[in-house]
Write a protein that holds these residues in place. Structure first.
Motif, mmCIF file in Angstrom:
data_model
loop_
_atom_site.group_PDB
_atom_site.id
_atom_site.type_symbol
_atom_site.label_atom_id
_atom_site.label_comp_id
_atom_site.label_asym_id
_atom_site.label_seq_id
_atom_site.Cartn_x
_atom_site.Cartn_y
_atom_site.Cartn_z
ATOM 1 N N ASN B 123 0.805 -1.232 0.000
ATOM 2 C CA ASN B 123 0.000 0.000 0.000
ATOM 3 C C ASN B 123 0.838 1.282 0.000
ATOM 4 O O ASN B 123 0.612 2.204 0.792
ATOM 5 N N HIS B 124 1.824 1.307 -0.866
ATOM 6 C CA HIS B 124 2.638 2.519 -1.011
ATOM 7 C C HIS B 124 1.765 3.679 -1.463
ATOM 8 O O HIS B 124 0.867 3.504 -2.291
ATOM 9 N N ASP B 125 2.066 4.833 -0.931
ATOM 10 C CA ASP B 125 1.274 6.017 -1.253
ATOM 11 C C ASP B 125 1.698 6.555 -2.624
ATOM 12 O O ASP B 125 2.572 7.416 -2.715
ATOM 13 N N ASP B 201 -4.419 8.513 -0.131
ATOM 14 C CA ASP B 201 -3.225 8.169 0.654
ATOM 15 C C ASP B 201 -3.048 6.662 0.700
ATOM 16 O O ASP B 201 -3.510 5.999 1.633
ATOM 17 N N GLY B 202 -2.413 6.137 -0.286
ATOM 18 C CA GLY B 202 -2.211 4.695 -0.365
ATOM 19 C C GLY B 202 -1.998 4.317 -1.818
ATOM 20 O O GLY B 202 -1.834 5.200 -2.676
ATOM 21 N N PHE B 203 -1.983 3.021 -2.076
ATOM 22 C CA PHE B 203 -1.727 2.569 -3.441
ATOM 23 C C PHE B 203 -3.003 2.696 -4.266
ATOM 24 O O PHE B 203 -3.980 1.994 -4.033
ATOM 25 N N ALA B 204 -2.988 3.634 -5.221
ATOM 26 C CA ALA B 204 -4.157 3.884 -6.065
ATOM 27 C C ALA B 204 -3.885 3.326 -7.446
ATOM 28 O O ALA B 204 -2.977 3.772 -8.148
ATOM 29 N N HIS B 205 -4.655 2.338 -7.822
ATOM 30 C CA HIS B 205 -4.441 1.651 -9.089
ATOM 31 C C HIS B 205 -5.545 2.046 -10.076
ATOM 32 O O HIS B 205 -6.730 1.846 -9.798
ATOM 33 N N SER B 273 -1.126 3.949 4.867
ATOM 34 C CA SER B 273 -0.185 3.762 3.763
ATOM 35 C C SER B 273 1.073 3.090 4.306
ATOM 36 O O SER B 273 1.295 3.032 5.513
ATOM 37 N N TYR B 274 1.897 2.623 3.402
ATOM 38 C CA TYR B 274 3.116 1.935 3.826
ATOM 39 C C TYR B 274 4.031 2.870 4.619
ATOM 40 O O TYR B 274 4.648 2.460 5.597
ATOM 41 N N THR B 275 4.105 4.120 4.180
ATOM 42 C CA THR B 275 4.936 5.080 4.908
ATOM 43 C C THR B 275 4.477 5.175 6.362
ATOM 44 O O THR B 275 5.298 5.181 7.281
ATOM 45 N N GLN B 276 3.171 5.230 6.558
ATOM 46 C CA GLN B 276 2.646 5.315 7.925
ATOM 47 C C GLN B 276 2.948 4.036 8.711
ATOM 48 O O GLN B 276 3.352 4.095 9.873
ATOM 49 N N LEU B 284 11.145 3.976 9.638
ATOM 50 C CA LEU B 284 11.246 5.041 8.639
ATOM 51 C C LEU B 284 11.437 6.347 9.399
ATOM 52 O O LEU B 284 10.691 6.632 10.330
ATOM 53 N N PRO B 285 12.458 7.119 9.018
ATOM 54 C CA PRO B 285 12.695 8.365 9.766
ATOM 55 C C PRO B 285 11.505 9.328 9.644
ATOM 56 O O PRO B 285 10.799 9.320 8.643
ATOM 57 N N GLU B 286 11.294 10.141 10.665
ATOM 58 C CA GLU B 286 10.188 11.106 10.664
ATOM 59 C C GLU B 286 10.335 12.108 9.518
ATOM 60 O O GLU B 286 9.390 12.397 8.813
ATOM 61 N N ASP B 287 11.551 12.637 9.357
ATOM 62 C CA ASP B 287 11.789 13.601 8.278
ATOM 63 C C ASP B 287 12.297 12.858 7.046
ATOM 64 O O ASP B 287 12.940 11.820 7.176
#
Lengths: 634, 311
Positions: B123-125, B201-205, B273-276, B284-287
């Protein structure tokens, strides 16, 4: 085959804690002031099978596994298959003892767990007879019973270490300290009890008739025990790498794991992905967006990286890939070392190769050259590859702690800031001339990163114009191709003239004969050359790390200075010798090969023998499982 | 201070900014559906407030791969089937970038199928547009993973024995959190769907039906198209996985019978999303990591400080 060294082999089944026990014992020896070097032999299975680790310890520096060994601690294989039945793979329970006898030196020591193997089994392998023939000192001990009595059965490794320490007359202090570092509470207490009980029982039960004792030594500075995989991972960290993508494969997994475990605390990112095509493509994507990124695999997985590697070359995206070789072809022997992916790594992917390849020969070189690989990749926008193998990956050696005390180098090389982009060349429509051959220096055209103001361009695997548009105009093609190749020449010049050589030289400077090797065979060759010179031969050696660009000048000088040279490598077709002849275009009549591809790394004595047969023309066949390839025309 | 000042820039954006000065005219065949994707992106991007230099368009190989030659953003024209892993990593390295990946049906559902499954799963954004023309176009008309059963071509001279792949169903099963099908013949719907996909916010196909008039169907064969949201014949809840699955199945079944169904099929606004997800587990770093390399005050960790475990 000096007696002033200990080569301790601990054997058992996978899953029996051989690795961690040996790691701690090696550290104890290091802390006692000795130089140590470890060698790991294991099968491709989770539980059981013939596994051993050797620790070589001496007062002087040790750089290889040595020849044979002189102390066997044989633990049982608690995951042996069908112990009650005669299966086609034989009685596995006795294997930690029986499989290890051939390489045990005369006068060596055997400790085995009589709580795990039966008397009949020991009789069946004629241990008594063989011990007499070889003057071995055999100490059957009920390690399992001892462990059970004071703790749990799995603690029999500790009992084995206690017996070892007693027989070698070692102090227990360092071993106790290491145990206290690793465990606590009841577990620690039980282990300490077992250690002491084993130590004392051995002293009480046996009269020592053996000569072998633990060597003694002293270190001038603090030492760290680490593996080639640690060194590669640490080189990457200090180069500012904070992104790794990968897919598990032995032996590359070690580097992947070390960085994955360290990155969260360093603000880094690790991605385990669906396959190795994705892994290398992720490294390309992360680098494209401005992060120092790497990926890697072993042969089979690296095969899948061919296309992203070519994409990195064509789009000039800096990445570092590591390739941890194991015996091939195909699945080959997954846990055994070989140096047979050299040609594959140099040339895989379509088109003319545009990459840098280093083959570190020892743990310090693994660190240095990984750092260098990142620096060159980001300065010149080119993929750099570290090629190493299962041997270097898993072997541990003591290194001066101060060796690592240096500044990190996270610099992005030839990447522009937004401020610098304002001054850079753009086309009429405002696109940044990312692949500008007119203003390139050493073939390097500076890069921008997505999200930067004024840096918009297209990266593409197609041949492209200065702003990145697909372009097949012949003039543009030639300009771009020549510019990219110019980078390799500039790197060659930098490596040859501006930096300290990556090649390691040893032996007598004005010797008549040479031995050439590359990668992880270095240590065994260094020791062999020392022995040959001690025996009155006149030999010098070089261990080559620069695979691409190739150090033509250095190797020409080396070969001009000798009458004949033997190339030592762990493969069946002499790949490095082929590279040498291709790059130098001469010397075919001077070069012979000593090849080994049976799954075990060279021992120094095999190289000494190979030299005697091959170069000194002694009229006999080598006894070791090696292959000799004569010089062209011979 | 950011090193990437094109990101988040607030200003008026003209859709002409997305037309490159070099090669403003695409080389696609007249009547090609790919023009529809390009046009919808040029319309959608300014409307969602994105400037050319904060967008990274990552494409595969094929006619569709040339999208970023004609769309003036940062672009990465990768290799066959590999747009998604490149795009994913760029997003992780700098999550502030607006990342759009695109490729054809052979690229995304064939050679890159594994990446498609896993990118949706994670679910990558990002937005993933598949130019689905049911054929291999640039290599001159071979049968593709979405070609109908019985499709005849030089590589399937007796007619394909394979049933076509089900892109929408596969996407749903794999984990995509926004799934839609649109068509080049329906530019208004296409623009709206692309906008929604970018803002999701996520993988939109987006499975984008792009007719290939040279090797396969021409535009008329995708007309009439039916918008499943607007037609009274279809009633399902796009937030209900089971109903969405049913609708997708029907849509895939009837396409080869000549009924072109399009619209939104599935939306899950709640799935992180994957980032979240990766931030939540501390990996995953905050910045944005990409910023750190430009931060002169950044303290870089050293291996020297890790050595205690080895002594």
């Amino acid at each position: 085959m000096s007696d002033d060294e200990l080569i301790w082999r601990i054997a058992g089944g996978s899953g029996d804690g051989i690795d961690s026990t040996s790691q701690n014992f090696a550290k104890a020896l290091m802390r006692s002031g000795l130089h140590v070097f470890t060698h790991r032999h294991y099968p491709s299975r989770i539980r059981g099978g013939h596994t051993y680790v050797e620790i070589r310890a001496a007062e002087r520096e040790v750089q290889s596994r040595g020849d044979g060994y002189n102390f066997l601690l044989s633990l049982g294989d608690s995951f042996a298959r069908n112990p009650q039945e005669e299966a086609y793979y034989g009685n596995e329970e006795i294997k930690p003892l029986s499989e290890n006898l051939d390489e045990l030196r005369e006068g060596g020591i055997i400790v085995y767990d009589e709580g795990l193997v039966s008397e009949e089994d020991v009789e069946a392998i004629n241990l008594e007879e063989r011990a007499e023939e070889n003057n071995w000192h055999v100490f059957p001990m009920d390690l399992r019973g001892l462990a059970k009595e004071h703790g749990r059965e799995v603690m029999r490794n500790t009992a084995g270490v206690g017996v070892t320490a007693a027989l070698l007359e070692m102090e227990l202090e360092h071993i106790e300290d290491l145990m206290a570092d690793a465990m606590s509470g009841d577990v620690l207490e039980a282990n300490l009890e077992i250690l002491h009980e084993a130590y004392e029982t051995t002293q009480e039960e046996y009269e020592f008739e053996h000569d072998l004792r633990a060597p003694t030594g002293e270190h001038e500075s603090e030492q760290a025990l680490l593996s080639g995989s640690n060194a590669i991972a640490y080189g990457a960290i200090d180069a500012g790498c904070r992104f790794i993508a990968g897919y598990p494969m032995t032996p590359w997994t070690d580097v992947f794991t070390i960085l994955t475990q360290n990155f969260p605390d360093m603000g880094g990112i690790s991605e385990q992905v669906e396959d190795e095509v994705a892994a290398a493509a992720l490294a390309v994507g992360a680098s494209h967006a401005g992060v120092k990124a790497m990926s890697g695999s072993s042969g089979g997985g690296f095969a899948l990286m061919s296309e992203p590697l070519g994409l990195a070359e064509m789009t000039e995206t800096p990445i570092v890939l590591v390739e941890s070789m194991r015996a091939g072809p195909s699945t080959g022997m997954p846990t055994k070392p070989e140096q047979s992916d050299l040609e594959f790594v140099l040339y895989t992917s379509q088109g003319d190769s545009q990459r840098v390849v280093f083959a570190p020969g020892n743990i310090e070189e693994a660190y240095e050259q990984t750092r260098l690989a990142f620096e060159i990749a980001w300065d010149y926008q080119i993929p750099s590859i570290i090629i190493y193998d299962q041997k270097l990956s898993g072997e541990n050696k003591n290194v001066d702690v101060e060796f690592f005390d240096r500044e990190p180098a996270p610099d992005l090389g030839s990447t522009l800031t937004e401020e610098e982009l304002k001054e850079a060349a753009h086309d009429a429509s405002g696109k940044f001339k990312r692949f500008d051959y007119e203003n390139a220096e050493d073939g390097v055209a500076s890069r921008s990163l997505p999200g930067q103001k004024g840096g918009r361009y297209l990266a593409t695997g197609n041949e492209h114009s200065p702003v990145g548009h697909i372009e097949e105009d012949p003039d543009n093609r030639v300009f771009q191709m020549e510019r990219r190749l110019e980078k390799l020449e500039a790197i060659r010049t930098e490596l040859d003239d501006e930096r300290e050589s990556n090649q390691t030289y040893f032996g007598e400077e004005d010797a008549e004969y040479g031995i050439i090797t590359w990668g992880s065979s270095q240590g065994a060759v260094v020791e062999a050359v020392e022995r040959l010179n001690d025996a009155g031969h006149s030999v010098k050696g070089v261990s080559v790390s620069d695979m691409m660009p190739f150090p033509e000048q250095e190797l020409t000088e080396f070969l001009e200075g000798v009458d004949e040279a033997m190339v030592v490598e762990m493969n069946a077709t002499g790949q490095f010798r082929g590279l040498l002849q291709k790059e130098l275009g001469a010397y075919g009549e001077k070069l012979t090969s000593l090849l080994k591809f049976n799954g075990n790394p060279f021992e120094p004595a095999e190289i000494v023998e190979g030299y005697e047969v091959n170069v000194a023309d002694e009229d006999r066949e080598p006894t070791a499982q090696v292959r000799i390839e004569p010089a062209a025309g011979d | 201070m950011s090193a990437f000042n094109a990101i988040g820039e607030e200003r008026e954006i003209d859709r002409d900014e997305f037309t490159p000065g070099v090669e403003p005219q695409p080389t696609w065949c007249p009547g090609c559906g790919d023009f529809g994707v390009l046009k919808s992106l040029k319309q959608a991007l300014p409307e969602v407030g994105k400037t050319p230099e904060e967008v990274l368009t990552v494409t595969g190989i094929g006619c569709s791969g040339k999208l970023n030659s004609y769309l003036d953003t940062y672009g990465f024209h990768t290799i066959h089937g590999r747009s998604l892993p490149v795009a994913r990593a760029a997003k992780l390295a700098n999550p502030e970038l607006e990342v759009i990946a695109a490729g054809g049906d052979g690229d995304g559902y064939g050679i890159g199928g594994n990446h498609f499954i896993h990118s949706a799963r994670e679910n990558h954004d990002m937005t993933y547009i598949v130019f689905n023309n049911e054929i291999f176009g640039l290599t001159k008309g071979q049968t593709s993973p979405t070609s109908p059963k019985g499709h005849k071509s030089k590589t399937q001279p007796s007619g394909s024995a394979k049933t076509p792949l089900r892109p929408l169903s596969l996407s749903l099963t794999s984990g995509a959190s926004y799934i839609a099908r649109t068509a080049a013949v329906n530019p208004n719907q296409a623009k709206e769907i692309i906008k929604e996909a970018i803002e999701h916010d996520g993988f939109a196909h987006v499975d984008f039906l792009t007719q290939c008039p040279t090797w396969n169907k021409d535009a008329r064969q995708y007309v009439p198209y039916i918008d499943v949201q607007e037609s009274d014949d279809y009633d399902f809840d796009i937030t209900d996985r089971a109903e969405a699955a049913e609708m997708m199945r029907e849509t895939e079944d009837v396409l080869n019978e000549g009924t072109v169904l399009t619209g939104r099929y599935y939306v899950d606004e709640d799935r992180p999303s994957y980032t979240q997800e990766k931030k939540a587990v501390g990996e995953l770093p905050e910045d944005p990591l990409a910023e750190r390399y430009f931060d002169d005050d950044a303290e870089w960790e050293r291996s020297y400080d890790l050595l205690e475990r080895h002594t």
